[in-house]
Write a protein that holds these residues in place. Sequence first.
Motif, PDB file in Angstrom:
ATOM      1  N   GLU A 183       0.812  -1.153   0.092  1.00 18.48           N
ATOM      2  CA  GLU A 183      -0.037  -0.105   0.003  1.00 18.48           C
ATOM      3  C   GLU A 183       0.947   1.258   0.106  1.00 18.48           C
ATOM      4  OE1 GLU A 183      -3.556   0.032   2.605  1.00 18.48           O
ATOM      5  OE2 GLU A 183      -3.082   1.801   3.243  1.00 18.48           O
ATOM      6  N   GLN A 184       0.607   2.144  -0.894  1.00 19.41           N
ATOM      7  CA  GLN A 184       1.676   3.223  -0.961  1.00 19.41           C
ATOM      8  C   GLN A 184       0.895   4.347  -1.305  1.00 19.41           C
ATOM      9  OE1 GLN A 184       4.144   3.190  -4.364  1.00 19.41           O
ATOM     10  NE2 GLN A 184       2.958   1.664  -5.651  1.00 19.41           N
ATOM     11  N   LEU A 185       1.278   5.698  -0.922  1.00 18.20           N
ATOM     12  CA  LEU A 185       0.833   7.058  -1.252  1.00 18.20           C
ATOM     13  C   LEU A 185       1.931   7.666  -2.385  1.00 18.20           C
ATOM     14  CD1 LEU A 185      -0.916   9.645  -0.472  1.00 18.20           C
ATOM     15  CD2 LEU A 185       0.826  10.110   1.154  1.00 18.20           C
ATOM     16  N   ARG A 186       1.200   8.241  -3.418  1.00 11.71           N
ATOM     17  CA  ARG A 186       1.860   8.675  -4.493  1.00 11.71           C
ATOM     18  C   ARG A 186       1.165   9.571  -5.377  1.00 11.71           C
ATOM     19  NH1 ARG A 186      -0.451   6.378  -9.068  1.00 11.71           N
ATOM     20  NH2 ARG A 186      -1.414   4.274  -8.867  1.00 11.71           N
ATOM     21  N   ARG A 187       1.775  10.448  -5.908  1.00 11.67           N
ATOM     22  CA  ARG A 187       1.211  11.099  -7.006  1.00 11.67           C
ATOM     23  C   ARG A 187       0.216  10.328  -7.983  1.00 11.67           C
ATOM     24  NH1 ARG A 187       2.073  16.527  -7.518  1.00 11.67           N
ATOM     25  NH2 ARG A 187       3.755  17.290  -6.352  1.00 11.67           N
ATOM     26  N   ALA A 188      -0.893  10.941  -8.498  1.00 12.16           N
ATOM     27  CA  ALA A 188      -1.749  10.233  -9.133  1.00 12.16           C
ATOM     28  C   ALA A 188      -1.340  10.396 -10.864  1.00 12.16           C
ATOM     29  CB  ALA A 188      -3.245  10.794  -9.268  1.00 12.16           C
ATOM     30  N   GLY A 189      -1.663   9.559 -11.643  1.00  6.22           N
ATOM     31  CA  GLY A 189      -1.475   9.653 -13.001  1.00  6.22           C
ATOM     32  C   GLY A 189      -2.493   9.475 -13.860  1.00  6.22           C
ATOM     33  N   ILE A 190      -2.530   9.497 -15.363  1.00  3.08           N
ATOM     34  CA  ILE A 190      -3.591   9.150 -16.068  1.00  3.08           C
ATOM     35  C   ILE A 190      -4.240   7.729 -16.186  1.00  3.08           C
ATOM     36  CG2 ILE A 190      -4.245   8.935 -18.567  1.00  3.08           C
ATOM     37  CD1 ILE A 190      -4.283  11.749 -17.564  1.00  3.08           C
ATOM     38  N   ASP A 191      -3.461   6.809 -15.535  1.00  2.00           N
ATOM     39  CA  ASP A 191      -3.811   5.579 -15.350  1.00  2.00           C
ATOM     40  C   ASP A 191      -4.507   5.429 -14.479  1.00  2.00           C
ATOM     41  OD1 ASP A 191      -2.461   4.866 -17.894  1.00  2.00           O
ATOM     42  OD2 ASP A 191      -0.657   4.007 -16.684  1.00  2.00           O
ATOM     43  N   ASP A 192      -4.702   6.347 -13.443  1.00  2.00           N
ATOM     44  CA  ASP A 192      -5.654   6.241 -12.214  1.00  2.00           C
ATOM     45  C   ASP A 192      -7.088   6.694 -12.519  1.00  2.00           C
ATOM     46  OD1 ASP A 192      -3.471   5.127 -10.421  1.00  2.00           O
ATOM     47  OD2 ASP A 192      -2.706   7.084 -10.550  1.00  2.00           O
ATOM     48  N   ILE A 193      -7.298   7.186 -13.349  1.00  2.00           N
ATOM     49  CA  ILE A 193      -8.459   7.924 -13.813  1.00  2.00           C
ATOM     50  C   ILE A 193      -9.909   6.905 -13.463  1.00  2.00           C
ATOM     51  CG2 ILE A 193     -10.137   8.990 -15.392  1.00  2.00           C
ATOM     52  CD1 ILE A 193      -7.879  10.672 -14.625  1.00  2.00           C
ATOM     53  N   GLY A 194      -9.619   5.645 -13.974  1.00  2.00           N
ATOM     54  CA  GLY A 194     -10.687   4.789 -13.778  1.00  2.00           C
ATOM     55  C   GLY A 194     -10.917   4.347 -12.432  1.00  2.00           C
ATOM     56  N   GLY A 195      -9.693   4.165 -11.681  1.00  2.00           N
ATOM     57  CA  GLY A 195      -9.880   3.923 -10.141  1.00  2.00           C
ATOM     58  C   GLY A 195     -10.391   5.190  -9.351  1.00  2.00           C
ATOM     59  N   LEU A 196     -10.064   6.280  -9.763  1.00  2.00           N
ATOM     60  CA  LEU A 196     -10.622   7.445  -9.129  1.00  2.00           C
ATOM     61  C   LEU A 196     -12.305   7.534  -9.317  1.00  2.00           C
ATOM     62  CD1 LEU A 196      -7.817  10.048  -9.716  1.00  2.00           C
ATOM     63  CD2 LEU A 196      -8.694   9.356  -7.613  1.00  2.00           C
ATOM     64  N   LEU A 197     -12.768   7.286 -10.410  1.00  2.00           N
ATOM     65  CA  LEU A 197     -13.821   7.364 -10.810  1.00  2.00           C
ATOM     66  C   LEU A 197     -14.663   6.546  -9.978  1.00  2.00           C
ATOM     67  CD1 LEU A 197     -13.848   7.995 -14.645  1.00  2.00           C
ATOM     68  CD2 LEU A 197     -14.815   9.546 -13.038  1.00  2.00           C
ATOM     69  N   GLU A 198     -14.431   5.227  -9.865  1.00  2.00           N
ATOM     70  CA  GLU A 198     -14.850   4.164  -8.863  1.00  2.00           C
ATOM     71  C   GLU A 198     -14.821   4.570  -7.533  1.00  2.00           C
ATOM     72  OE1 GLU A 198     -13.581   0.214  -9.612  1.00  2.00           O
ATOM     73  OE2 GLU A 198     -13.563   0.330 -11.709  1.00  2.00           O
ATOM     74  N   LEU A 199     -13.717   5.271  -7.143  1.00  2.00           N
ATOM     75  CA  LEU A 199     -13.784   5.406  -5.723  1.00  2.00           C
ATOM     76  C   LEU A 199     -14.625   6.809  -5.366  1.00  2.00           C
ATOM     77  CD1 LEU A 199     -12.305   5.382  -2.922  1.00  2.00           C
ATOM     78  CD2 LEU A 199     -10.935   7.208  -4.069  1.00  2.00           C
ATOM     79  N   LEU A 200     -14.935   7.680  -6.155  1.00  2.00           N
ATOM     80  CA  LEU A 200     -15.705   8.721  -6.061  1.00  2.00           C
ATOM     81  C   LEU A 200     -17.110   8.757  -6.383  1.00  2.00           C
ATOM     82  CD1 LEU A 200     -13.210  11.474  -7.447  1.00  2.00           C
ATOM     83  CD2 LEU A 200     -13.337  10.588  -5.217  1.00  2.00           C
TER      84      LEU A 200
END
Length: 437
Positions: free
Chosen positions: A290-307
Amino acid sequence: MDTRFPFVDWFRNSSPYINAHRGCTFVILIEGEAVAQGRGEQLIQDLALLHTLGVRLVVVLGIRPQVERALNEDGITPRRHGGRWVADEAIMARVERVAAEQRLWLESRLSLGLPNTPLHGVEMTVVSGNLVMAKPLGVRDGIDFDRSGEVRGVRDEAIRGLLDRRSLVLLPPLGYSSTGEVFDLDAAEVARHTATALSADKLILLGEACGLCDDSGQLRRQLAPLEAEPQLAAADPGSEMARHLGAAVGAARHGVARTHLLSWQDHDALLGELFTRDGVGTMITQHRYEQLRRAGIDDIGGLLELLEPLERRGMLVPRSRERLEYEIDDYVVIERDGMVIGCAALHAFPDARMGELACVAVHGDYRGGARGDLLLGEVERQARSRGLDALFALTTHTAHWFFEHGFGLADVDDLPPLKREAYNQARRSKILIKALE
């Protein structure tokens, strides 16, 4: 959504792991106690399932309790030192006999293809042989260990060739010397050296304990090798904990991505660890699970599911994919084994020397673990590094969390001009501000 078949949801959620594990190499140590206590049949079925899913398997089979029983029946009491017994000729004869018996038993069970059995239709070729090279322990503290040995090397190319042919490779805790002698080895050491030589994707150690616990008795899900060393130092020499921890730490430091400490007493441990996100045991790895990091374009799908669930409940303002893509450099995320489970954004207003703490969200399954604090701390660090003097946030549901973290109520007039003009009066969000020291 409720389902008549709960296993269907589990199967859907496990599908990413089924795909990820296909073609991977797992070295699995099964301690002899598991077979002695009647858990062998279930583990064999689980191994067969992994095989059908395309996992390349090397199984190391411990035989300590079986050998001890044979020694007791023959009235032989072995000398012990430093957690190892001294394998003289009498003891070695029992070790070789038991190793052969256990190998034949495992081969016969993996050949069981009768109808109405879990192995029906599964064809597995099990191969064993002189795949581990050994050398004698020699004389330690004035004691000649005779035919007790340690691993000198593993014939990794031969093992890879067998795995390429879809064979399951079985390794008893025996090693062979260049002079033709056979040595008694520690099964955990065999597993560690094999996993390291193969650069295995996983080393799985099945023992009595379910993993490592903290002082309060809570299971620790993940540790780095350095974090595991205090417990290794405190473990009794020769104990299962010492052997398994030593193997896990050594493997992690020599290129094995993940080592898992599981209990054979838990019928679901092996599959539960491999096909669920949180697992059931302790994982030791150099890499952060588990890591904290800057977001990237590949995270868009995961962000949409989370939000999406939070937006649906009105806790967050809806954000389109296009908006997230445009603002992605403002986001930080917490990733857990490939899944985005938390996020926050820092939208800077340099002219006002202020920043907006926005879109703070943690997945419902992972709340209560101070991940919100972690996200806030990272946003504050970034804000200070950019020369901002304060953070502000707008919220309709979570004002108390912000109060607890040093924010105070403010007015619309306290916002930067651009944000003040865009303030949604209908939403009536509370405005909170925190000065950055």
